[in-house]
Design a protein around this motif. Structure first.
Motif, PDB file in Angstrom:
ATOM      1  N   UNK A  95      39.824 -47.004  29.978  1.00 51.96           N
ATOM      2  CA  UNK A  95      39.931 -48.592  30.189  1.00 51.96           C
ATOM      3  C   UNK A  95      38.610 -49.070  30.511  1.00 51.96           C
ATOM      4  N   UNK A  96      38.952 -50.345  30.712  1.00 54.55           N
ATOM      5  CA  UNK A  96      37.670 -51.305  31.055  1.00 54.55           C
ATOM      6  C   UNK A  96      36.869 -50.637  32.256  1.00 54.55           C
ATOM      7  N   UNK A  97      37.423 -50.120  33.254  1.00 53.94           N
ATOM      8  CA  UNK A  97      36.813 -49.406  34.314  1.00 53.94           C
ATOM      9  C   UNK A  97      37.452 -48.251  35.074  1.00 53.94           C
ATOM     10  N   UNK A  98      38.005 -47.693  34.187  1.00 55.68           N
ATOM     11  CA  UNK A  98      38.942 -46.442  34.588  1.00 55.68           C
ATOM     12  C   UNK A  98      39.086 -45.509  33.629  1.00 55.68           C
ATOM     13  N   UNK A  99      39.526 -44.413  33.972  1.00 60.00           N
ATOM     14  CA  UNK A  99      40.123 -43.377  32.668  1.00 60.00           C
ATOM     15  C   UNK A  99      41.390 -42.994  33.322  1.00 60.00           C
ATOM     16  N   UNK A 118      47.330 -40.139  36.301  1.00 53.69           N
ATOM     17  CA  UNK A 118      46.336 -39.874  37.285  1.00 53.69           C
ATOM     18  C   UNK A 118      45.154 -40.734  36.983  1.00 53.69           C
ATOM     19  N   UNK A 119      44.542 -41.631  37.694  1.00 50.72           N
ATOM     20  CA  UNK A 119      43.996 -42.781  37.202  1.00 50.72           C
ATOM     21  C   UNK A 119      42.289 -42.498  38.122  1.00 50.72           C
ATOM     22  N   UNK A 120      41.330 -42.459  37.478  1.00 49.88           N
ATOM     23  CA  UNK A 120      40.196 -42.503  38.092  1.00 49.88           C
ATOM     24  C   UNK A 120      39.404 -43.982  38.175  1.00 49.88           C
ATOM     25  N   UNK A 121      38.851 -44.352  39.146  1.00 51.42           N
ATOM     26  CA  UNK A 121      38.359 -45.800  38.885  1.00 51.42           C
ATOM     27  C   UNK A 121      36.945 -45.530  39.758  1.00 51.42           C
ATOM     28  N   UNK A 122      35.733 -45.295  38.805  1.00 52.07           N
ATOM     29  CA  UNK A 122      34.548 -44.807  39.230  1.00 52.07           C
ATOM     30  C   UNK A 122      33.806 -45.959  40.180  1.00 52.07           C
ATOM     31  N   UNK A 123      33.975 -47.188  39.873  1.00 50.32           N
ATOM     32  CA  UNK A 123      33.351 -48.166  40.504  1.00 50.32           C
ATOM     33  C   UNK A 123      33.911 -48.611  41.987  1.00 50.32           C
ATOM     34  N   UNK A 124      35.027 -48.262  42.183  1.00 49.33           N
ATOM     35  CA  UNK A 124      35.788 -48.084  43.406  1.00 49.33           C
ATOM     36  C   UNK A 124      35.634 -46.865  44.223  1.00 49.33           C
ATOM     37  N   UNK A 125      35.046 -45.807  43.349  1.00 46.60           N
ATOM     38  CA  UNK A 125      35.193 -44.373  43.812  1.00 46.60           C
ATOM     39  C   UNK A 125      36.422 -43.963  44.208  1.00 46.60           C
ATOM     40  N   UNK A 126      37.441 -44.290  43.752  1.00 42.40           N
ATOM     41  CA  UNK A 126      38.990 -43.893  44.126  1.00 42.40           C
ATOM     42  C   UNK A 126      39.598 -43.168  42.984  1.00 42.40           C
ATOM     43  N   UNK A 127      40.728 -42.298  43.182  1.00 35.44           N
ATOM     44  CA  UNK A 127      41.327 -41.663  42.393  1.00 35.44           C
ATOM     45  C   UNK A 127      42.942 -41.798  42.821  1.00 35.44           C
TER      46      UNK A 127
END
Length: 149
Positions: A95-99, A118-127
């Motif tokens: 996605x734009x800022x996620x996988x 299951x979503x990983x958002x690297x900019x927020x450092x959250x799963x």
């Protein structure tokens, strides 16, 4: 001496190849074969909570086991994996800022596999697991002080 040397090199190369391969598990769901792995190159293992709560939990262990709990229910053991190719390469949608990955789990003692996002958002450092369960990851060396809040 040359035989011993070549034997050691062969064993080393063989062990390296075995270690480098991702563990892939095959499951059947609605008459279709799916592949899953527990290693996607991210720190998936941990406890996932609804933000601001301590229960119910989903605990994911690195070995493909864990604990699953719904609101006002007891904890149940589970097995899990993330969808991958038959070679063990995780399948995700960027996605734009996620996988986004597909997370498969099965409560022990039941025969039915269930899947969720299951979503990983690297900019927020959250799963995120199941949309509302979240786990923070990343650099835990930063200590928040009352002045920084």
């Amino acid at each position: 001496m040359k035989i011993l040397k070549s034997l050691l090199i062969t064993l080393f190369v063989g062990a390296t190849q075995l270690h480098a391969q991702a563990k892939v598990t095959s499951i059947m769901y609605k008459f279709h074969e799916h592949f899953m792995t527990t290693d996607i190159g991210q720190p998936v293992a941990g406890i996932y909570l609804i933000e601001g709560t301590k229960k119910p939990i989903i605990q994911i262990n690195a070995d493909g086991t864990g604990v699953f709990q719904l609101e006002n229910m007891s904890k149940k053991e589970m097995v899990w994996g993330i969808k991958c190719s038959n070679e063990g390469i995780p399948i995700f949608k960027e996605g734009f800022d996620s996988a986004a990955y597909t997370f498969w789990y099965k409560i022990k003692g039941t025969g039915e596999w269930i899947y969720t996002q299951f979503l990983i958002v690297p900019n927020k450092k959250k799963m995120y697991l199941m949309g509302d369960r979240v786990k923070d990851y990343g650099d835990n060396t930063e200590v928040k002080t009352p002045e920084s809040n």
